[in-house]
Design a protein around this motif. Structure first.
Motif, PDB file in Angstrom:
ATOM      1  N   LEU A  67       0.867  -1.175   0.000  1.00 60.18           N
ATOM      2  CA  LEU A  67       0.000   0.000   0.000  1.00 60.18           C
ATOM      3  C   LEU A  67       0.902   1.222   0.000  1.00 60.18           C
ATOM      4  CD1 LEU A  67      -3.024   0.750   0.149  1.00 60.18           C
ATOM      5  CD2 LEU A  67      -2.756   0.899   2.615  1.00 60.18           C
ATOM      6  N   GLN A  68       0.712   2.092  -0.988  1.00 62.87           N
ATOM      7  CA  GLN A  68       1.581   3.254  -1.145  1.00 62.87           C
ATOM      8  C   GLN A  68       0.768   4.530  -1.215  1.00 62.87           C
ATOM      9  OE1 GLN A  68       3.198   1.613  -4.867  1.00 62.87           O
ATOM     10  NE2 GLN A  68       5.209   1.903  -3.935  1.00 62.87           N
ATOM     11  N   GLU A  69       1.331   5.596  -0.658  1.00 59.54           N
ATOM     12  CA  GLU A  69       0.720   6.914  -0.793  1.00 59.54           C
ATOM     13  C   GLU A  69       1.056   7.468  -2.170  1.00 59.54           C
ATOM     14  OE1 GLU A  69       2.093   9.322   2.457  1.00 59.54           O
ATOM     15  OE2 GLU A  69       0.560   8.505   3.792  1.00 59.54           O
ATOM     16  N   VAL A  70       0.070   8.110  -2.769  1.00 59.68           N
ATOM     17  CA  VAL A  70       0.244   8.762  -4.058  1.00 59.68           C
ATOM     18  C   VAL A  70      -0.464  10.109  -4.009  1.00 59.68           C
ATOM     19  CG1 VAL A  70       0.507   6.649  -5.437  1.00 59.68           C
ATOM     20  CG2 VAL A  70      -1.786   7.571  -5.004  1.00 59.68           C
ATOM     21  N   ILE A  71      -0.164  10.940  -4.978  1.00 53.28           N
ATOM     22  CA  ILE A  71      -0.848  12.225  -5.114  1.00 53.28           C
ATOM     23  C   ILE A  71      -1.781  12.112  -6.309  1.00 53.28           C
ATOM     24  CG2 ILE A  71      -0.581  14.693  -5.550  1.00 53.28           C
ATOM     25  CD1 ILE A  71       2.243  14.455  -4.324  1.00 53.28           C
ATOM     26  N   ALA A  72      -3.050  12.400  -6.099  1.00 54.33           N
ATOM     27  CA  ALA A  72      -4.044  12.378  -7.166  1.00 54.33           C
ATOM     28  C   ALA A  72      -4.444  13.818  -7.466  1.00 54.33           C
ATOM     29  CB  ALA A  72      -5.255  11.558  -6.751  1.00 54.33           C
ATOM     30  N   VAL A  73      -4.055  14.291  -8.643  1.00 52.88           N
ATOM     31  CA  VAL A  73      -4.245  15.686  -9.033  1.00 52.88           C
ATOM     32  C   VAL A  73      -5.369  15.785 -10.055  1.00 52.88           C
ATOM     33  CG1 VAL A  73      -3.099  17.735  -9.963  1.00 52.88           C
ATOM     34  CG2 VAL A  73      -1.747  15.975  -8.821  1.00 52.88           C
ATOM     35  N   VAL A  74      -6.302  16.686  -9.819  1.00 52.72           N
ATOM     36  CA  VAL A  74      -7.370  16.932 -10.784  1.00 52.72           C
ATOM     37  C   VAL A  74      -6.823  17.826 -11.899  1.00 52.72           C
ATOM     38  CG1 VAL A  74      -9.657  17.950 -11.138  1.00 52.72           C
ATOM     39  CG2 VAL A  74      -9.151  16.721  -9.009  1.00 52.72           C
ATOM     40  N   LEU A  75      -7.066  17.415 -13.137  1.00 53.35           N
ATOM     41  CA  LEU A  75      -6.636  18.169 -14.318  1.00 53.35           C
ATOM     42  C   LEU A  75      -7.831  18.462 -15.200  1.00 53.35           C
ATOM     43  CD1 LEU A  75      -3.828  15.819 -15.679  1.00 53.35           C
ATOM     44  CD2 LEU A  75      -3.518  17.706 -14.116  1.00 53.35           C
ATOM     45  N   GLU A  76      -7.678  19.460 -16.025  1.00 58.22           N
ATOM     46  CA  GLU A  76      -8.647  19.651 -17.093  1.00 58.22           C
ATOM     47  C   GLU A  76      -8.317  18.641 -18.182  1.00 58.22           C
ATOM     48  OE1 GLU A  76      -9.927  23.834 -18.206  1.00 58.22           O
ATOM     49  OE2 GLU A  76      -7.916  24.139 -17.347  1.00 58.22           O
ATOM     50  N   ASP A  77      -9.314  17.997 -18.733  1.00 63.29           N
ATOM     51  CA  ASP A  77      -9.117  17.058 -19.831  1.00 63.29           C
ATOM     52  C   ASP A  77      -9.096  17.834 -21.146  1.00 63.29           C
ATOM     53  OD1 ASP A  77      -8.844  14.666 -21.275  1.00 63.29           O
ATOM     54  OD2 ASP A  77     -11.019  14.517 -21.527  1.00 63.29           O
ATOM     55  N   VAL A  78      -8.005  18.575 -21.318  1.00 65.33           N
ATOM     56  CA  VAL A  78      -7.803  19.395 -22.514  1.00 65.33           C
ATOM     57  C   VAL A  78      -6.324  19.320 -22.887  1.00 65.33           C
ATOM     58  CG1 VAL A  78      -9.675  21.007 -21.955  1.00 65.33           C
ATOM     59  CG2 VAL A  78      -7.349  21.496 -21.177  1.00 65.33           C
ATOM     60  N   PRO A  79      -5.987  19.636 -24.135  1.00 62.71           N
ATOM     61  CA  PRO A  79      -4.574  19.690 -24.484  1.00 62.71           C
ATOM     62  C   PRO A  79      -3.837  20.662 -23.554  1.00 62.71           C
ATOM     63  CG  PRO A  79      -5.911  19.754 -26.464  1.00 62.71           C
ATOM     64  CD  PRO A  79      -6.859  19.881 -25.293  1.00 62.71           C
ATOM     65  N   GLY A  80      -2.732  20.217 -22.987  1.00 63.47           N
ATOM     66  CA  GLY A  80      -1.957  21.046 -22.083  1.00 63.47           C
ATOM     67  C   GLY A  80      -2.256  20.830 -20.622  1.00 63.47           C
ATOM     68  N   GLY A  81      -3.281  20.054 -20.291  1.00 60.85           N
ATOM     69  CA  GLY A  81      -3.614  19.805 -18.882  1.00 60.85           C
ATOM     70  C   GLY A  81      -2.461  19.149 -18.142  1.00 60.85           C
ATOM     71  N   LEU A  82      -1.879  18.126 -18.724  1.00 60.91           N
ATOM     72  CA  LEU A  82      -0.738  17.454 -18.115  1.00 60.91           C
ATOM     73  C   LEU A  82       0.477  18.377 -18.076  1.00 60.91           C
ATOM     74  CD1 LEU A  82       0.829  15.039 -17.003  1.00 60.91           C
ATOM     75  CD2 LEU A  82       1.134  14.266 -19.363  1.00 60.91           C
ATOM     76  N   HIS A  83       0.679  19.130 -19.135  1.00 58.18           N
ATOM     77  CA  HIS A  83       1.839  20.025 -19.188  1.00 58.18           C
ATOM     78  C   HIS A  83       1.823  21.015 -18.030  1.00 58.18           C
ATOM     79  CE1 HIS A  83       3.912  23.763 -20.485  1.00 58.18           C
ATOM     80  NE2 HIS A  83       4.884  22.881 -20.584  1.00 58.18           N
TER      81      HIS A  83
END
Length: 142
Positions: A67-83
Motif C-alpha cells: 500500500l503506497q501513498e500517491v498524489i491524485a491531481v485533478v486536471l482539465e481534460d484538454v490539451p496542455g492539462g498534463l503540461h
C-alpha cells in the motif's frame, strides 16, 4: 492523500485474472490500473475504492502487495492539462517518479496519479498553484 496498491507478479497468463477475481469477489472496485513489466516480472498498480481492503485481500491470498501513498491531481481534460502540472513540478525541482491517469469526464476532468520523492512538498507546491488534490474517498466518488 490517496493510496494505491502495488502488486509484484511474474509476467504470465492468469496473474491479472487472479488479482481481479480476488477483488471482485469481495466487492472491491478497481478505478484505475496500470501494468508494467521487465525481464519476466511486473508491477500492477491499482486504485481501488477500498485500498486498505484490497491490500489486505491480496496479501491474504499470498500476493506480494504493498500500500503506497500517491498524489491524485485533478486536471482539465484538454490539451496542455498534463503540461501545466509537469511544468509546475519541474519549476520546483520535483521529479515525477511514476505516473498514470484516467479521464473522469471527457473534455472536462481527468485525474493524474503521481509518485514523487517528497510528497508533502509536492502537495504544497501543487495546492499553492491552484490544483485540487484528491483523497481516497474523493477519488472513488468521481
Amino acid at each position: 492523500m490517496a493510496h494505491q496498491v502495488s502488486v509484484f507478479a511474474e509476467n504470465k497468463p492468469g496473474r491479472i485474472e487472479k488479482i481481479a477475481r480476488i477483488l471482485a469477489q469481495e466487492g472491491v472496485n478497481i478505478r484505475a490500473i496500470t501494468i508494467s513489466s521487465a525481464n519476466g516480472f511486473g508491477v500492477v498498480k491499482i486504485l481501488a475504492d477500498q485500498p486498505q481492503k484490497a491490500f489486505e485481500l491480496l496479501r491474504e491470498h499470498g500476493l506480494p502487495a504493498y500500500l503506497q501513498e500517491v498524489i491524485a491531481v485533478v486536471l482539465e481534460d484538454v490539451p496542455g492539462g498534463l503540461h501545466r502540472v509537469a511544468r509546475i513540478l519541474a519549476e520546483n525541482d520535483i521529479n515525477i517518479e511514476d505516473a498514470y491517469g484516467f479521464v473522469v469526464e471527457k473534455g472536462k476532468t481527468a485525474v493524474l496519479v503521481i509518485q514523487v520523492e517528497n510528497e508533502p512538498h509536492a502537495q504544497s507546491v501543487l495546492e499553492r498553484n491552484g490544483f485540487v488534490l484528491l483523497s481516497d474517498e474523493e477519488i472513488y466518488r468521481l
